[in-house]
Design an enzyme around this catalytic site. Sequence first.
Site, mmCIF file in Angstrom:
data_model
loop_
_atom_site.group_PDB
_atom_site.id
_atom_site.type_symbol
_atom_site.label_atom_id
_atom_site.label_comp_id
_atom_site.label_asym_id
_atom_site.label_seq_id
_atom_site.Cartn_x
_atom_site.Cartn_y
_atom_site.Cartn_z
ATOM 1 C CD GLU A 132 -3.070 -1.084 2.178
ATOM 2 O OE1 GLU A 132 -3.301 -0.038 2.794
ATOM 3 O OE2 GLU A 132 -3.615 -2.165 2.442
ATOM 4 C CG HIS B 13 -8.942 5.933 2.344
ATOM 5 N ND1 HIS B 13 -8.931 5.741 0.979
ATOM 6 C CD2 HIS B 13 -8.353 4.849 2.891
ATOM 7 C CE1 HIS B 13 -8.349 4.581 0.718
ATOM 8 N NE2 HIS B 13 -7.982 4.015 1.862
ATOM 9 N NE ARG C 190 -4.412 5.411 3.444
ATOM 10 C CZ ARG C 190 -4.924 4.510 4.245
ATOM 11 N NH1 ARG C 190 -5.514 4.882 5.347
ATOM 12 N NH2 ARG C 190 -4.858 3.238 3.944
ATOM 13 C CG HIS D 23 -9.925 6.195 6.404
ATOM 14 N ND1 HIS D 23 -10.902 5.238 6.229
ATOM 15 C CD2 HIS D 23 -8.749 5.507 6.524
ATOM 16 C CE1 HIS D 23 -10.350 4.034 6.245
ATOM 17 N NE2 HIS D 23 -9.052 4.171 6.442
ATOM 18 N NE ARG E 295 -4.337 4.909 10.036
ATOM 19 C CZ ARG E 295 -4.802 4.059 9.125
ATOM 20 N NH1 ARG E 295 -4.185 2.909 8.918
ATOM 21 N NH2 ARG E 295 -5.880 4.336 8.433
HETATM 22 C C1 SIN Z 1 -7.568 0.590 3.122
HETATM 23 O O1 SIN Z 1 -7.793 -0.607 2.894
HETATM 24 O O2 SIN Z 1 -7.217 1.375 2.250
HETATM 25 C C2 SIN Z 1 -7.750 1.106 4.500
HETATM 26 C C3 SIN Z 1 -6.741 0.531 5.393
HETATM 27 C C4 SIN Z 1 -6.223 1.590 6.307
HETATM 28 O O3 SIN Z 1 -6.924 2.564 6.571
HETATM 29 O O4 SIN Z 1 -5.058 1.489 6.697
#
Ligand code: SIN
Length: 529
Positions: free
Chosen positions: A125, A240, A288, A349, A384
């Site tokens: 990610e 998010h 993010r 988020h 985060r």
């Molecule tokens: C996501 O799956 O993008 C959310 C997971 C997170 O907030 O770390």
Amino acid sequence: MRRYLVDYNESFVIDQNFDVAIIGAGIAGLYTALMLPKDLKIVILSKKDIEDCDSYLAQGGIAASIKNDNRELHVKDTINAGCYVNDLDAVNVLINESQEAIDSLVELGVDFDRDSLGNFYRSLEGNHSMPRILHVHGDSTGKGIMDILIKNVKEASNITVITDIFAMDVVDSEKIYKGITAYHNDKFFYFNTKFCVVASGGIGQLFSKTTNVDILTGDGIAMALRAGVNLDNMEYIQFHPTAFYSKDVKDKLFLISEAVRGEGAVLRNINEERFMGEYDNRMELAPRDIVARAIKDQMDKTKTDYVYLDVTMYDKNFLKRRFNTIYSECKSQGIEMNKDYIPVTPAAHYFMGGIKVDLYGRTNIENFYAVGECACTGVHGANRLASNSLMEALVFGKRAAVDISCRMKQKKYLDYEDMNKIGIKTLFNGFKTEHMKIDFSVLKENLKNFMEDTAGIVRSVDKLKKVLDYINNVLYEIENCNFSDIYSMEVYNMYQVSGAIVTSILDSKASIGSNYVEEYSERSLVRQI
Ligand code: SIN
């Protein structure tokens, strides 16, 4: 201003059956309960049904440094995403104890996705320099973990779960915790427990666009604030980048996991142009806050409320297998992920701030703890790192449980007391509906719109000052009338927490990570790795 929502009085049902009260039944609350010694009697208070929490919805997974992984790299990624204002001790604890937390979940029965050799599948990610995100049933990680925790909690004879209960206030005396007040089935309760752990989750519902479930109105944080518990990092709220865009305003927007970008999905504006290259050379996998701001900029420039997420490079079978939940939701909205672009918009988020705690979840009130999203260890800094939150709930939940267990053995708590002798002041005499001048549903709607507009992805001092005046006026008005029901108390909590957030943004004087204030200069940080 300190004012109890509800103070104990003689009409309360006094419950002295439990040693520990846990407020919140997400992963942090349930896991902490399971980690406490079996000879302690625990009550978990859940605002709604146990499944009605954000943990249940978590998609992407849980970041962990396991076996021979380079832990230093995970530390580096975490503080880089967090703009180097993270608490380094907390980051080291999180990462060093992540293997143990995964082992513990496996022992409880969590079935992480594995390859044919039995090794965990690990995905990528944003801002992770290597794949380290474990998942369950593709994109159903939260459900996969929660179902197992719920099963274990139901089997534990020392744990009682009460649902549809609204925790109201902390009762303490000279900074020592004495109990909490709550409302359930038309009755007021006073839980006279030795310890309390707040695990009440985030604050997404303070905003009009959020991925958070409707119960997340910051009640635990407001309760702590009224009791004089220190809060920290209140200005850091994560948006998010990719929630499913929908024209109708809904309580919550469906999340399109960052793991989709981790597999290679790209962002396009409404003219179908890929744009992340203009903002960051990590493109769609930048931190993010950077991606959310880039999307907002594109939406402003093209005068639209959304951009597109393009994952059409994959075939249907792969997408269905890897992202079953997301695939089904998109299909139900008329989007075929392998053929159509997905309309997405940023949404509130995750809260990096909250109740200030140390490395064992301890607050400045003795025997009053906080864990999970409502707590602020400082581990996430100003933004985060994706998928570090479930791990935070586990690692610091376990630590709070260990600390409570030590204090229990050393008898460092107040014994159950005759409440009449404590002399707590009584301000509350039950709900009153007559002469109600305030429409709380209008107040709630106004607040969500104002917070979205002023305390969102891009903030401005002038607007924030006006909103703070408005919040303070409303708080004054509420404090001079009677509460009519739980809903009015919830709205009061929302205003109190919003007031603390806006004050903190105004006091911050620098733009860092998720706290981007137009008038404040950005701290120049090299965030590229
Ligand atoms: C996501 O799956 O993008 C959310 C997971 C997170 O907030 O770390």
